[in-house]
Design a protein around this motif. Structure first.
Motif: not given
Length: 498
Positions: A284-313
């Motif tokens: 029960d959640a407002d926003f759900v993104d579960i990707r079992p084919n991906v090897g790491a949750s860090a990959t999912i978050l990296t993609k969001y940072l890229q998509e939102l044009n947020i600088e990664i220090e």
């Protein structure tokens, strides 16, 4: 002189053309067939300033091509005489792209006789059977347009899905602006969970949402301790905070409240981001993104940072890259192309001196003891190895032992388990493509307390009635019998198998 008539314009044949231009006489590419695909390739090559000649049996197409300043001739690509009139000494590639399978196969039979064996040959096929036949005839690459269109469409849809998810997540944070968010990771978090939470905290900051990363349990693994200390990551123990102090909750690298975390089962969440298979659990959640084919949750978050044009220090890039590498076992386990592209993006941004230090942490005495117990107490049944390491304080040593035992000759699946004050901890590894280890552990021990991927999984089982047993040896013997029996039943193996 022979002519082909169209609108009063004379179309000369190959033999009647006298063109001293070297581009005509010494093409780099020969394109056989000028349909939609052949013409599209020709256009791309010309934009790259490549010399090419197009051969097509349709004189009207040839006329149109020549009017557009393409070097083109009318001829049947299945006729050997066509090729004798061309100077192909400088040829780099031959592209057999007509829509006629039989003509393409005849052309492929002719090509080896032309004395240009070093030219790269690409052919077009309409189906899998013709694809195999053209490969047998020597084509270096055979394309199926329908397959290419499907792949292109899938990529476009995937990109559209990423944009949609990014917009939806962005809107969720905009609605949360000025409020506080609890970012909850699973108990005893690993680098993937911690780095992913750190990335979500970065996203929250960009939308003026205050957040805290909450965890329960211990950060016991030497590498995990070094990871938090070297990068100076701010983590908060969950029991020291009240969830009522936060406007909403996000779960990262875990998805089910109450399963390997201190949240109440069934509670409503704001965000769930995870890469572990969900099984039959409902969220029960407002926003759900579960990707079992991906090897790491860090990959999912990296993609969001890229998509939102947020600088990664540098610190965040180092954390995310390390999280991806550890969860994919340096891209040798459950790795998707998304993991590789995310790592490639993060690589130049990361601090590689810190990464080198993280990869060579010291081993604690307890970890060494657990590894020794795992080797000493191993039970081998067929290609399965199970080992009870007894009473443990550092559960993070179990996956290290499971990884090590999997390397033994003849072993395809390793299960290592130990007992803490109130739970049985199990860690498993497998390289057997016939076994989905996550499903096996869920079937053996229950959906709510076990799970993972096909080649790496784990379980946390409450001691229950075993907790009343005071004698340590009796407890370990009964736990061993229960775990081994349930696991072997789940994989359908007789315990007496040699």
């Amino acid at each position: 002189m022979n002519y082909s008539l169209r609108g009063g314009i004379n179309i000369p044949t190959l033999k009647e053309i006298d063109v001293p231009d070297k581009k005509w006489q010494n093409p780099t590419y020969l394109i056989l067939g000028s349909g939609s695909i052949g013409f599209a390739v020709a256009k791309e090559l010309r934009e790259l300033d490549k010399d090419l000649i197009i051969v097509d049996k349709d004189s009207q197409k040839v006329e149109t091509l020549r009017e557009d300043a393409y070097q083109a001739i009318a001829g049947d690509i299945s006729d050997p005489e066509v090729y004798k009139q061309l100077n192909l000494k400088e040829l780099t590639g031959i592209l057999v792209l007509s829509s006629d399978n039989e003509a393409n196969k005849k052309a492929l039979k002719i090509i080896p006789t032309l004395g240009i064996n070093d030219a790269y040959c690409v052919a077009r096929a309409s189906d899998a059977i013709n694809l195999q036949e053209m490969e047998a005839l020597g084509a270096d690459l055979v394309l199926m347009p329908s397959r290419l269109v499907a792949k292109s469409l899938a990529r476009s849809l995937g990109r559209a899905e990423v944009v949609h998810r990014g917009n939806k997540l962005s809107q969720w944070f905009k609605d949360m602006s000025g409020n506080a968010l609890a970012i909850v990771v699973h108990d005893n978090p690993d680098p993937d969970a911690i780095s992913s939470a750190l990335a979500l905290q970065k996203i929250a900051d960009s939308f003026d949402v205050k957040s805290s990363i909450l965890y329960h349990g211990d950060i016991g693994h030497q590498e995990n301790k070094a990871f938090v200390n070297l990068l100076g990551i701010d983590l908060n123990r969950m029991e020291e905070h009240s969830l009522s102090d936060f406007s909403d909750i996000a779960m990262v690298d875990c998805a089910v409240p109450g399963a390997n975390n201190m949240l109440s089962p069934g509670m409503h969440l704001g965000i769930v981001l995870d890469h572990h298979p969900l099984g039959d659990a409902e969220i029960d959640a407002d926003f759900v993104d579960i990707r079992p084919n991906v090897g790491a949750s860090a990959t999912i978050l990296t993609k969001y940072l890229q998509e939102l044009n947020i600088e990664i220090e540098q610190v965040l890039a180092t954390a995310l890259l390390y999280g991806i590498r550890t969860d994919t076992l340096d891209f040798k386990r459950n790795t998707d192309s998304a993991d590789l592209s995310a790592a490639a993006y993060l690589y130049p941004l990361a601090d590689h001196d810190i990464l080198d230090q993280l990869e060579r942490p010291s081993m604690s005495i307890e970890t060494l003891d657990i590894l020794g117990e795992a080797i000493l107490n191993r039970q081998v049944i067929g290609s399965y190895l199970l080992s009870n390491v007894g009473i443990i304080r550092d559960r993070d040593a179990l996956p290290q032992a499971a990884d090590y035992l999997l390397s033994l000759e003849g072993i395809s699946t390793s299960i290592v388990f130990g007992v803490s004050e109130d739970r049985i901890f199990i860690s498993g590894r497998s390289n057997d493509i016939r076994v989905n280890l996550g499903e096996v552990l869920r079937r053996a021990f229950g959906e709510d307390i076990a799970g993972g991927h096909s080649n790496a999984a784990g379980a946390q089982i409450p001691l229950g009635v075993f907790s009343d047993i005071k004698d340590r040896q009796t407890l370990l013997r009964l736990v061993n019998e229960a775990v081994v029996k349930k696991f072997l039943n789940a994989v359908g193996v007789d315990e007496n198998t040699e």
